[in-house]
Enzyme design. Structure first.
Site, PDB file in Angstrom:
ATOM      1  N   LYS A 116       0.869  -1.189   0.000  1.00 30.78           N
ATOM      2  CA  LYS A 116       0.000   0.000   0.000  1.00 30.78           C
ATOM      3  C   LYS A 116       0.897   1.228   0.000  1.00 30.78           C
ATOM      4  CE  LYS A 116      -4.466   0.876   0.152  1.00 30.78           C
ATOM      5  NZ  LYS A 116      -5.551   0.035  -0.388  1.00 30.78           N
TER       6      LYS A 116
HETATM    7  P1  NAD Z   1     -13.046   8.127  -2.664  1.00 30.24           P
HETATM    8  O1  NAD Z   1     -12.022   9.144  -2.325  1.00 30.24           O
HETATM    9  O2  NAD Z   1     -13.481   7.976  -4.084  1.00 30.24           O
HETATM   10  O3  NAD Z   1     -14.382   8.392  -1.803  1.00 30.24           O
HETATM   11  C1  NAD Z   1     -14.355   8.496  -0.414  1.00 30.24           C
HETATM   12  C2  NAD Z   1     -15.734   8.931   0.065  1.00 30.24           C
HETATM   13  O4  NAD Z   1     -15.710   9.013   1.494  1.00 30.24           O
HETATM   14  C3  NAD Z   1     -16.162  10.309  -0.434  1.00 30.24           C
HETATM   15  O5  NAD Z   1     -17.559  10.322  -0.626  1.00 30.24           O
HETATM   16  C4  NAD Z   1     -15.785  11.221   0.731  1.00 30.24           C
HETATM   17  O6  NAD Z   1     -16.556  12.419   0.738  1.00 30.24           O
HETATM   18  C5  NAD Z   1     -16.109  10.317   1.892  1.00 30.24           C
HETATM   19  N1  NAD Z   1     -15.365  10.667   3.119  1.00 30.24           N
HETATM   20  C6  NAD Z   1     -14.046  10.978   3.230  1.00 30.24           C
HETATM   21  N2  NAD Z   1     -13.753  11.279   4.513  1.00 30.24           N
HETATM   22  C7  NAD Z   1     -14.905  11.122   5.208  1.00 30.24           C
HETATM   23  C8  NAD Z   1     -15.266  11.290   6.565  1.00 30.24           C
HETATM   24  N3  NAD Z   1     -14.359  11.697   7.475  1.00 30.24           N
HETATM   25  N4  NAD Z   1     -16.552  11.033   6.935  1.00 30.24           N
HETATM   26  C9  NAD Z   1     -17.467  10.649   6.014  1.00 30.24           C
HETATM   27  N5  NAD Z   1     -17.185  10.482   4.703  1.00 30.24           N
HETATM   28  C10 NAD Z   1     -15.926  10.723   4.326  1.00 30.24           C
HETATM   29  O7  NAD Z   1     -12.488   6.752  -2.075  1.00 30.24           O
HETATM   30  P2  NAD Z   1     -12.874   5.275  -2.500  1.00 30.24           P
HETATM   31  O8  NAD Z   1     -11.894   4.832  -3.533  1.00 30.24           O
HETATM   32  O9  NAD Z   1     -14.330   5.190  -2.757  1.00 30.24           O
HETATM   33  O10 NAD Z   1     -12.500   4.475  -1.169  1.00 30.24           O
HETATM   34  C11 NAD Z   1     -13.424   4.344  -0.083  1.00 30.24           C
HETATM   35  C12 NAD Z   1     -12.990   3.191   0.810  1.00 30.24           C
HETATM   36  O11 NAD Z   1     -12.963   1.978   0.018  1.00 30.24           O
HETATM   37  C13 NAD Z   1     -11.603   3.321   1.408  1.00 30.24           C
HETATM   38  O12 NAD Z   1     -11.620   2.739   2.697  1.00 30.24           O
HETATM   39  C14 NAD Z   1     -10.725   2.492   0.483  1.00 30.24           C
HETATM   40  O13 NAD Z   1      -9.568   1.984   1.116  1.00 30.24           O
HETATM   41  C15 NAD Z   1     -11.688   1.365   0.140  1.00 30.24           C
HETATM   42  N6  NAD Z   1     -11.338   0.683  -1.108  1.00 30.24           N
HETATM   43  C16 NAD Z   1     -11.304   1.345  -2.302  1.00 30.24           C
HETATM   44  C17 NAD Z   1     -11.012   0.633  -3.469  1.00 30.24           C
HETATM   45  C18 NAD Z   1     -11.045   1.289  -4.825  1.00 30.24           C
HETATM   46  O14 NAD Z   1     -10.967   0.560  -5.828  1.00 30.24           O
HETATM   47  N7  NAD Z   1     -11.186   2.595  -4.928  1.00 30.24           N
HETATM   48  C19 NAD Z   1     -10.716  -0.731  -3.408  1.00 30.24           C
HETATM   49  C20 NAD Z   1     -10.755  -1.378  -2.173  1.00 30.24           C
HETATM   50  C21 NAD Z   1     -11.070  -0.661  -1.037  1.00 30.24           C
END
Ligand code: NAD
Length: 424
Positions: A116
């Site tokens: 990561k």
């Molecule tokens: P992103 O940046 O696209 O979206 C994050 C979302 O969370 C946004 O809507 C943001 O406004 C919200 N957010 C951020 N801080 C916040 C807070 N303090 N309180 C409430 N909402 C908050 O990110 P993503 O890629 O959708 O990732 C989200 C989660 O999924 C993370 O934990 C990430 O590790 C996990 N994840 C993502 C992927 C991927 O392919 N993008 C894969 C596996 C896991």
């Protein structure tokens, strides 16, 4: 390894993210009888790179950021894992996420180890030119430990296909054009069709399969989603296609709730203009704390980690917590939810759709060949069904919770690779 931090009397102890993941691994090792040397090997990272990243900001001043790339274990193949741009992306958070990737890849039978990356920054407050410069500076500091057969980054919170394009370009300037060095790229630059929606699609498939195992029609299942970024918004879209009723969603600016269901297509039209779900007409405003405690069937945390803790676990009213975010439930909360009969579907299966399609993208780049979207979605669905089915069968056979079954399967595979390579 960071020890659990002390807290004032009466407040729940906060366990560091990597200590929480390690707790699940140690539990699995005890059930499997894994050799202590292997547990020791997996308790720390193979390599942790920490770099100072000086970036010229738009106001001409230099700002110094801190960035990391952590390679946890590579017994099963090249390191694989996303890059997070977020203020909470400190070394322990990145280390924990790298550990989770080792087990996620093993659970999905992908030929990868776990890694990561992270940069402590607030991308929402930076311009595109600043993010471009930061991404390139980050790559200049980590390229020497990456490689097509060594370590392949991808997007995570705060990064997206555009970030991957900048990173690929910066790597190419040093090593020659290498599209497969990162996954989650724009389709125009060698990205895979379906990568943007893959994590949400995998999450929705897990929800659909769980509902099927309980013989409940998705139309009778009320879903609440915290986070409306890549993962949360695609989960909402695909879950509504499957018939689930999404009754509340939120993002960092706030949330909205309508017990009769939210029209996701209309919400997307609002989001395109407002850049937030907040203010959507036809739903009541709600805070990010309240959304977690709503009366619903499936609660999907899809934003940051550690949102369900010892403080609020007793107030969760969902029947099932679907961990779309990484480690959204702390170990003490996990125990409270289990005692209360709430099922937790763990992150290492629920959000594994992203790394699975990243794997498809990498194989397409190596072959200089492209799959159509239908093939990507079909192969993703097959892999999700297979892994989810194995996990639920193992949990039923051993009488364990889904998280325990997931770590049992994954640790078994990682330990086998370690033994075969002769690491211990
Ligand atoms: P992103 O940046 O696209 O979206 C994050 C979302 O969370 C946004 O809507 C943001 O406004 C919200 N957010 C951020 N801080 C916040 C807070 N303090 N309180 C409430 N909402 C908050 O990110 P993503 O890629 O959708 O990732 C989200 C989660 O999924 C993370 O934990 C990430 O590790 C996990 N994840 C993502 C992927 C991927 O392919 N993008 C894969 C596996 C896991």
């Amino acid at each position: 390894m960071t020890a659990p931090t002390e807290t004032a009397i009466g407040t729940p102890a906060r366990v560091s993210p990597s200590a929480s993941v390690l707790g699940s691994v140690r539990d699995a090792a005890a059930r499997l009888g894994t050799e202590p040397e292997i547990v020791d090997l997996l308790s720390t990272s193979w390599r942790e790179l920490r770099a100072q990243l000086p970036v010229r900001m738009d106001n001409r001043k230099i700002q110094i950021f801190e960035g990391y790339r952590v390679q946890h274990n590579g017994a099963r193949g090249p390191y694989k894992g996303g890059i997070r741009f977020h203020l909470s992306a400190d070394i322990d958070e990145v280390r924990a996420l790298a550990m989770l990737m080792t087990y996620k890849c093993a659970l999905m039978e992908l030929p990868y180890g776990g890694a990561k990356g992270g940069v402590m920054c607030d991308p929402a407050r930076m311009s595109d030119t600043e993010l471009n410069r930061l991404s390139r500076t980050y790559m200049q500091h980590i390229h020497m430990i990456l490689g097509l057969n060594r370590d392949i980054p991808a997007p995570d919170m705060g990064t997206n296909a555009q970030t991957m394009a900048w990173l690929m370009d910066a790597y190419g300037q040093l090593h020659g054009h290498t599209p497969g060095i990162v996954t989650g790229k724009p389709v125009e630059l060698g990205g895979s069709y379906g990568r943007d929606q893959a994590t949400g699609r995998g999450t929705a498939v897990c929800m659909r399969e769980h509902a099927r195992s309980e013989r409940i029609d998705p139309r009778d299942i009320r879903v609440v989603i915290q986070g409306y970024g890549n993962v949360g918004s695609w989960t909402a879209r695909i879950a509504s296609e499957y018939g689930f009723m999404v009754i509340a969603v939120s993002d960092v600016k706030g949330g909205i709730c309508n017990p009769d269901g939210i029209d996701i297509a209309q919400l997307d039209r609002h989001f395109a203009i407002a850049r937030s779900v907040a203010g959507f007409e036809g739903a009541e405003p709600i805070t990010n704390d309240q959304i977690l405690e709503l009366d619903c069937d499936y609660l999907v945390p899809a934003a940051i980690g550690e949102v369900i803790t010892g403080r609020n676990a007793a107030n969760i009213r969902a029947r099932v917590v679907v961990e779309a975010a990484n480690h959204p439930v702390t170990p003490d909360a996990d125990e409270i939810l289990a005692r209360r009969g709430i099922t937790v579907l763990p992150d290492i299966i629920v959000n594994a759709g992203g790394v699975t399609v990243s794997y498809f993208e990498w194989t397409q780049n190596i072959q200089v060949f492209r799959w159509p979207l239908e093939r990507v979605n079909e192969e993703l669905e097959n892999r999700m069904l297979s892994a989810f089915g194995q996990l639920m069968a193992r949990a039923a056979k051993d009488g364990t919770r889904p998280r325990q079954a997931a770590f049992d399967i994954a640790l078994d595979r990682v330990a086998t690779a370690i033994r075969l390579r002769g690491f211990v």
